[in-house]
Design a protein around this motif. Structure first.
Motif, PDB file in Angstrom:
ATOM      1  N   TRP A   1       0.853  -1.187   0.000  1.00 48.74           N
ATOM      2  CA  TRP A   1       0.000   0.000   0.000  1.00 48.74           C
ATOM      3  C   TRP A   1       0.889   1.238   0.000  1.00 48.74           C
ATOM      4  O   TRP A   1       1.803   1.372   0.812  1.00 48.74           O
ATOM      5  N   ARG A   2       0.629   2.150  -0.932  1.00 47.21           N
ATOM      6  CA  ARG A   2       1.383   3.394  -1.052  1.00 47.21           C
ATOM      7  C   ARG A   2       0.451   4.562  -0.715  1.00 47.21           C
ATOM      8  O   ARG A   2      -0.530   4.796  -1.428  1.00 47.21           O
ATOM      9  N   LYS A   3       0.755   5.273   0.323  1.00 46.78           N
ATOM     10  CA  LYS A   3      -0.065   6.411   0.744  1.00 46.78           C
ATOM     11  C   LYS A   3       0.303   7.642  -0.076  1.00 46.78           C
ATOM     12  O   LYS A   3       1.486   7.969  -0.216  1.00 46.78           O
ATOM     13  N   THR A   4      -0.706   8.318  -0.623  1.00 51.12           N
ATOM     14  CA  THR A   4      -0.469   9.505  -1.433  1.00 51.12           C
ATOM     15  C   THR A   4      -1.061  10.747  -0.768  1.00 51.12           C
ATOM     16  O   THR A   4      -2.148  10.692  -0.193  1.00 51.12           O
ATOM     17  N   VAL A   5      -0.324  11.840  -0.845  1.00 48.68           N
ATOM     18  CA  VAL A   5      -0.773  13.130  -0.339  1.00 48.68           C
ATOM     19  C   VAL A   5      -0.495  14.173  -1.406  1.00 48.68           C
ATOM     20  O   VAL A   5       0.610  14.235  -1.952  1.00 48.68           O
ATOM     21  N   VAL A   6      -1.492  14.977  -1.725  1.00 49.36           N
ATOM     22  CA  VAL A   6      -1.342  16.068  -2.682  1.00 49.36           C
ATOM     23  C   VAL A   6      -1.574  17.385  -1.962  1.00 49.36           C
ATOM     24  O   VAL A   6      -2.555  17.533  -1.227  1.00 49.36           O
ATOM     25  N   GLN A   7      -0.672  18.310  -2.156  1.00 51.48           N
ATOM     26  CA  GLN A   7      -0.801  19.639  -1.575  1.00 51.48           C
ATOM     27  C   GLN A   7      -0.775  20.683  -2.689  1.00 51.48           C
ATOM     28  O   GLN A   7      -0.205  20.457  -3.755  1.00 51.48           O
ATOM     29  N   VAL A   8      -1.413  21.814  -2.420  1.00 52.21           N
ATOM     30  CA  VAL A   8      -1.401  22.931  -3.355  1.00 52.21           C
ATOM     31  C   VAL A   8      -0.652  24.088  -2.718  1.00 52.21           C
ATOM     32  O   VAL A   8      -0.954  24.492  -1.585  1.00 52.21           O
ATOM     33  N   SER A   9       0.328  24.592  -3.434  1.00 54.14           N
ATOM     34  CA  SER A   9       1.148  25.700  -2.944  1.00 54.14           C
ATOM     35  C   SER A   9       0.746  26.975  -3.672  1.00 54.14           C
ATOM     36  O   SER A   9       0.975  27.117  -4.883  1.00 54.14           O
ATOM     37  N   LEU A  10       0.146  27.904  -2.934  1.00 46.56           N
ATOM     38  CA  LEU A  10      -0.310  29.173  -3.488  1.00 46.56           C
ATOM     39  C   LEU A  10       0.329  30.320  -2.712  1.00 46.56           C
ATOM     40  O   LEU A  10       0.819  30.124  -1.591  1.00 46.56           O
ATOM     41  N   PRO A  11       0.323  31.511  -3.277  1.00 49.63           N
ATOM     42  CA  PRO A  11       0.863  32.662  -2.538  1.00 49.63           C
ATOM     43  C   PRO A  11       0.160  32.831  -1.192  1.00 49.63           C
ATOM     44  O   PRO A  11      -1.010  32.476  -1.034  1.00 49.63           O
ATOM     45  N   ASN A  12       0.876  33.376  -0.214  1.00 48.64           N
ATOM     46  CA  ASN A  12       0.323  33.539   1.130  1.00 48.64           C
ATOM     47  C   ASN A  12      -0.949  34.375   1.144  1.00 48.64           C
ATOM     48  O   ASN A  12      -1.794  34.221   2.036  1.00 48.64           O
ATOM     49  N   SER A  13      -1.083  35.264   0.174  1.00 48.80           N
ATOM     50  CA  SER A  13      -2.256  36.131   0.119  1.00 48.80           C
ATOM     51  C   SER A  13      -3.494  35.427  -0.437  1.00 48.80           C
ATOM     52  O   SER A  13      -4.604  35.952  -0.362  1.00 48.80           O
ATOM     53  N   SER A  14      -3.312  34.231  -0.992  1.00 49.02           N
ATOM     54  CA  SER A  14      -4.431  33.503  -1.590  1.00 49.02           C
ATOM     55  C   SER A  14      -5.304  32.871  -0.513  1.00 49.02           C
ATOM     56  O   SER A  14      -4.812  32.478   0.546  1.00 49.02           O
ATOM     57  N   PRO A  15      -6.600  32.756  -0.780  1.00 46.80           N
ATOM     58  CA  PRO A  15      -7.490  32.089   0.181  1.00 46.80           C
ATOM     59  C   PRO A  15      -7.117  30.615   0.361  1.00 46.80           C
ATOM     60  O   PRO A  15      -6.495  30.006  -0.508  1.00 46.80           O
ATOM     61  N   LYS A  16      -7.498  30.057   1.493  1.00 45.33           N
ATOM     62  CA  LYS A  16      -7.267  28.644   1.759  1.00 45.33           C
ATOM     63  C   LYS A  16      -8.074  27.779   0.787  1.00 45.33           C
ATOM     64  O   LYS A  16      -9.180  28.148   0.376  1.00 45.33           O
ATOM     65  N   VAL A  17      -7.520  26.631   0.425  1.00 48.59           N
ATOM     66  CA  VAL A  17      -8.218  25.707  -0.456  1.00 48.59           C
ATOM     67  C   VAL A  17      -8.259  24.325   0.185  1.00 48.59           C
ATOM     68  O   VAL A  17      -7.416  23.975   1.022  1.00 48.59           O
ATOM     69  N   LEU A  18      -9.254  23.532  -0.227  1.00 48.77           N
ATOM     70  CA  LEU A  18      -9.373  22.138   0.182  1.00 48.77           C
ATOM     71  C   LEU A  18      -8.895  21.264  -0.964  1.00 48.77           C
ATOM     72  O   LEU A  18      -9.344  21.428  -2.101  1.00 48.77           O
ATOM     73  N   VAL A  19      -7.995  20.334  -0.676  1.00 50.19           N
ATOM     74  CA  VAL A  19      -7.483  19.409  -1.683  1.00 50.19           C
ATOM     75  C   VAL A  19      -7.971  18.007  -1.344  1.00 50.19           C
ATOM     76  O   VAL A  19      -7.812  17.543  -0.213  1.00 50.19           O
ATOM     77  N   ARG A  20      -8.561  17.337  -2.323  1.00 55.89           N
ATOM     78  CA  ARG A  20      -9.113  16.002  -2.077  1.00 55.89           C
ATOM     79  C   ARG A  20      -8.651  15.046  -3.164  1.00 55.89           C
ATOM     80  O   ARG A  20      -8.759  15.343  -4.350  1.00 55.89           O
ATOM     81  N   THR A  21      -8.142  13.896  -2.760  1.00 58.92           N
ATOM     82  CA  THR A  21      -7.741  12.861  -3.702  1.00 58.92           C
ATOM     83  C   THR A  21      -7.848  11.517  -2.998  1.00 58.92           C
ATOM     84  O   THR A  21      -8.161  11.449  -1.812  1.00 58.92           O
TER      85      THR A  21
END
Length: 321
Positions: free
Chosen positions: A280-300
């Motif tokens: 089993w290989r655990k995967t994590v995806v993150q989104v890197s945006l400028p600090n001024s950008s609103p928070k986002v939810l990442v789902r995979t």
């Protein structure tokens, strides 16, 4: 023990804006079996649940078992899908038929020309009410024939519907929509086996939990356990569960799921761990945006099984009728 499917490493999640019906070709989505490549379709949503669009490869970071991976490509696309509608027709749904029909038909009406849909119902047994078709009239008629009765074989139904979707769904993108109150009381399969089946598949599952409207005293107390089950079934695949507060909220919830499905980012990478050991290989995806950008939810999807696992035959199990 459930057998592991010898499939390409295509891991499904969803995101996007609601698109109008159009003629589509899923050629770009289809992937030649290649153990060197993992594809992770990913949802990126703002705080209101709407898709964040126009992100590029430099905005994404992918980890496999905590090891940073080199991304090969990122694309955003809308492709045809095979949709399995899995509807609860047990006695506990007797007073929720309007919500069930509304949920199912929202997906049917907003399908693209290239989509195909099947309907599987479950109560004491699991039944194929309508095989894959693009004919909305046939789908509507199958739903209208539903008469709730008996107990709830939810776990058996999820396994059998997932097998049918994997084997007989023509499109490469496969989605399972579960409409239920979530309380199993008549299955041969156990929840862990069901979660393993979904985890090992290419399917993304969404759940619509009809827990509240007009529920009789006989079924009170099912709500919390049903909620937990429906969340687990969806989230293990990278999907999510929704629980409309009333029958009037059902259509809006289903339209939100359609938005997720119609647009998505697909991230491809060659895993640094090339061992074909069935692990089993655990995967994590993150989104890197400028600090001024609103928070986002990442789902995979939570991960995948590497090729090489031995298939194990289980005991005799229920079949789709």
């Amino acid at each position: 023990m459930m057998s592991r499917f010898p499939i390409a490493l295509i891991l499904l999640a969803a995101s996007g804006t609601l698109c109008s019906a159009q003629s589509l070709d899923d050629h770009d989505y289809k992937l030649t079996v290649n153990v060197q490549l993992v594809q992770l379709p990913v949802s990126v949503l703002d705080k209101k649940g709407f898709p964040v669009r126009d992100l590029q490869r430099e905005h994404f970071v992918v980890y496999e078992d905590r090891v940073l991976q080199e991304i090969s490509f990122v694309k955003q696309e809308n492709v045809p899908l095979s949709l399995g509608l899995l509807v609860d027709t047990s006695g506990s749904m007797l007073l929720k038929l309007d919500g069930l029909y509304t949920a199912a038909m929202t997906f049917v009406r907003q399908s693209n020309p290239g989509d195909e849909t099947s309907i599987v119902s479950f109560a004491d047994s699991v039944n194929l009410d309508q095989d894959f078709t693009s004919n909305t009239g046939e789908l509507s008629l199958a739903l209208r024939r539903i008469i709730p009765y008996g107990r709830t074989s939810l776990y058996d139904a999820v396994v059998l519907a997932a097998q049918h979707l994997t084997k007989d769904g023509f499109r490469d993108k496969k989605v399972l929509l579960i409409i239920s109150d979530g309380k199993d009381n008549h299955s041969n399969y156990q929840l862990k086996e069901v979660l393993d089946t979904l985890r090992e598949s290419e399917i993304i599952a969404y759940s619509v939990g009809l827990l509240r409207p007009d529920i009789s005293t006989t079924y009170r107390g099912f709500g919390e356990s049903g909620r937990r089950t429906l969340k687990q079934l969806a989230e293990v695949t990278g999907g999510t569960a929704f629980f409309p507060e009333s029958a009037g909220d059902v259509e809006a919830v289903c339209e939100r799921i359609v938005r997720d499905l119609r647009n998505q980012y697909t991230i491809g990478y060659q895993p640094s761990n090339q061992k074909m050991d069935g692990s089993w290989r655990k995967t994590v995806v993150q989104v890197s945006l400028p600090n001024s950008s609103p928070k986002v939810l990442v789902r995979t999807k939570q991960g995948y099984y590497a090729p090489g696992a031995k298939e194990v035959r289980g005991e005799s199990r229920p079949t789709l009728k």
